[in-house]
Scaffold this motif. Structure first.
Motif, PDB file in Angstrom:
ATOM      1  N   VAL A 133       0.725-122.963 -16.144  1.00  9.25           N
ATOM      2  CA  VAL A 133       1.425-123.153 -18.101  1.00  9.25           C
ATOM      3  C   VAL A 133       0.502-123.182 -18.804  1.00  9.25           C
ATOM      4  N   TYR A 134       0.882-122.028 -19.720  1.00  2.07           N
ATOM      5  CA  TYR A 134      -0.238-121.740 -20.980  1.00  2.07           C
ATOM      6  C   TYR A 134       0.437-122.309 -22.492  1.00  2.07           C
ATOM      7  N   ASN A 143      -2.034-134.992 -16.347  1.00  2.00           N
ATOM      8  CA  ASN A 143      -1.708-135.622 -15.263  1.00  2.00           C
ATOM      9  C   ASN A 143      -1.160-135.143 -13.795  1.00  2.00           C
ATOM     10  N   LYS A 144       0.098-133.889 -13.966  1.00  2.00           N
ATOM     11  CA  LYS A 144       1.190-133.100 -13.455  1.00  2.00           C
ATOM     12  C   LYS A 144      -0.253-132.528 -12.629  1.00  2.00           C
ATOM     13  N   ALA A 145      -1.392-132.399 -13.450  1.00  5.02           N
ATOM     14  CA  ALA A 145      -2.699-131.331 -13.369  1.00  5.02           C
ATOM     15  C   ALA A 145      -3.475-131.637 -11.955  1.00  5.02           C
ATOM     16  N   LYS A 146      -3.232-132.788 -12.450  1.00  9.06           N
ATOM     17  CA  LYS A 146      -4.299-133.361 -11.396  1.00  9.06           C
ATOM     18  C   LYS A 146      -3.964-134.238 -10.167  1.00  9.06           C
ATOM     19  N   ARG A 147      -2.572-133.851 -10.039  1.00 10.90           N
ATOM     20  CA  ARG A 147      -1.761-133.751  -8.748  1.00 10.90           C
ATOM     21  C   ARG A 147      -1.211-132.920  -8.470  1.00 10.90           C
ATOM     22  N   ASN A 148      -1.619-132.100  -8.390  1.00 13.69           N
ATOM     23  CA  ASN A 148      -2.001-130.184  -8.094  1.00 13.69           C
ATOM     24  C   ASN A 148       0.107-129.915  -8.335  1.00 13.69           C
ATOM     25  N   LYS A 149       0.349-129.870  -9.548  1.00 13.32           N
ATOM     26  CA  LYS A 149       1.605-130.336  -9.410  1.00 13.32           C
ATOM     27  C   LYS A 149       2.273-128.848 -10.289  1.00 13.32           C
ATOM     28  N   LEU A 150       1.491-128.415 -11.412  1.00 20.06           N
ATOM     29  CA  LEU A 150       1.090-126.975 -12.046  1.00 20.06           C
ATOM     30  C   LEU A 150      -0.746-126.709 -12.217  1.00 20.06           C
ATOM     31  N   ARG A 151      -0.810-125.990 -12.685  1.00 17.94           N
ATOM     32  CA  ARG A 151      -2.214-125.597 -13.223  1.00 17.94           C
ATOM     33  C   ARG A 151      -2.230-125.586 -14.204  1.00 17.94           C
ATOM     34  N   LEU A 152      -3.066-125.380 -15.318  1.00 16.58           N
ATOM     35  CA  LEU A 152      -3.232-124.943 -16.671  1.00 16.58           C
ATOM     36  C   LEU A 152      -4.065-123.805 -16.695  1.00 16.58           C
ATOM     37  N   PHE A 164       2.758-117.582 -11.453  1.00 10.23           N
ATOM     38  CA  PHE A 164       1.776-118.838  -9.860  1.00 10.23           C
ATOM     39  C   PHE A 164       0.525-119.044 -10.007  1.00 10.23           C
ATOM     40  N   TYR A 165       0.895-119.911  -8.798  1.00 10.45           N
ATOM     41  CA  TYR A 165      -0.610-120.133  -8.055  1.00 10.45           C
ATOM     42  C   TYR A 165      -0.092-120.741  -7.116  1.00 10.45           C
ATOM     43  N   CYS A 166      -1.201-119.865  -5.913  1.00  5.73           N
ATOM     44  CA  CYS A 166      -0.977-120.188  -4.575  1.00  5.73           C
ATOM     45  C   CYS A 166      -2.056-121.334  -4.236  1.00  5.73           C
TER      46      CYS A 166
END
Ligand SMILES: [Zn+2]
Length: 173
Positions: A133-134, A143-152, A164-166
């Motif tokens: 997400v940009y 919080n979502k990034a911490k839980r590996n739900k998205l990448r900043l 996307f990030y694998c």
């Protein structure tokens, strides 16, 4: 004595034919490539990444990458330069055409099809993917990034920015 002659001529003709055939489809167990960005050959700082080996090699000063396909784990690879990736190369055997290939970075059209299908181009699976997400991150995004739900991805988005990030392959596309 003369009865051997036609046989000899046939044998020689066949041998020449086989040689010519082999020359026209010259194959090698080495894949050779140069990296190009907008038709310029990249002189320094390009690498080959082998996801199966989790290994990276630097391309030498002669700018030609040589990949030994006799090792099955070398048969999946891509090239990278300053964060821009080439397409993913995948070989089923140790045979590549015996020529120096021009490989472009970044190869956005190659990755577009994987973005559309939500499939990682390295492992060919979707279950390890998270979106990148940009924008200026909100607390919810943190919080979502911490839980590996998205990448900043930062505040700036370019036309070639990864979507996307694998998590399995540590790979952005
Ligand atoms: Zn993957």
């Amino acid at each position: 004595m003369t009865s051997h002659k036609p046989f000899l001529i046939k044998t020689i003709t066949l041998a020449i034919a086989i040689c010519c055939f082999k020359l026209t489809i010259a194959q090698s167990d080495k894949f050779r490539a140069i990296i190009v960005v907008e038709d310029s050959i990249i002189a320094h700082g390009s690498h080959v990444i082998f996801p199966l080996l989790k290994d990276t090699i630097k391309i030498g000063d002669n700018n030609i990458a040589i990949i030994d396909l006799s090792n099955p784990k070398n048969r999946l690879f891509y090239f990278t330069w300053t964060g821009w990736n080439s397409k993913i190369f995948r070989f089923d055997s140790d045979s590549a055409s015996d020529e120096i290939r021009k490989v472009k970075v970044p190869d956005t059209s190659f990755y577009r099809q994987f973005q559309q299908k939500n499939i990682c181009p390295v492992c060919l699976k979707s279950r390890f993917l998270i979106p990148i997400v940009y924008s200026f991150p909100t607390e919810k995004m943190f919080n979502k990034a911490k839980r590996n739900k998205l990448r900043l991805g930062g505040c700036i988005i370019y036309c070639y920015s990864a979507k996307f990030y694998c998590k399995k392959d540590n790979f952005e596309f």
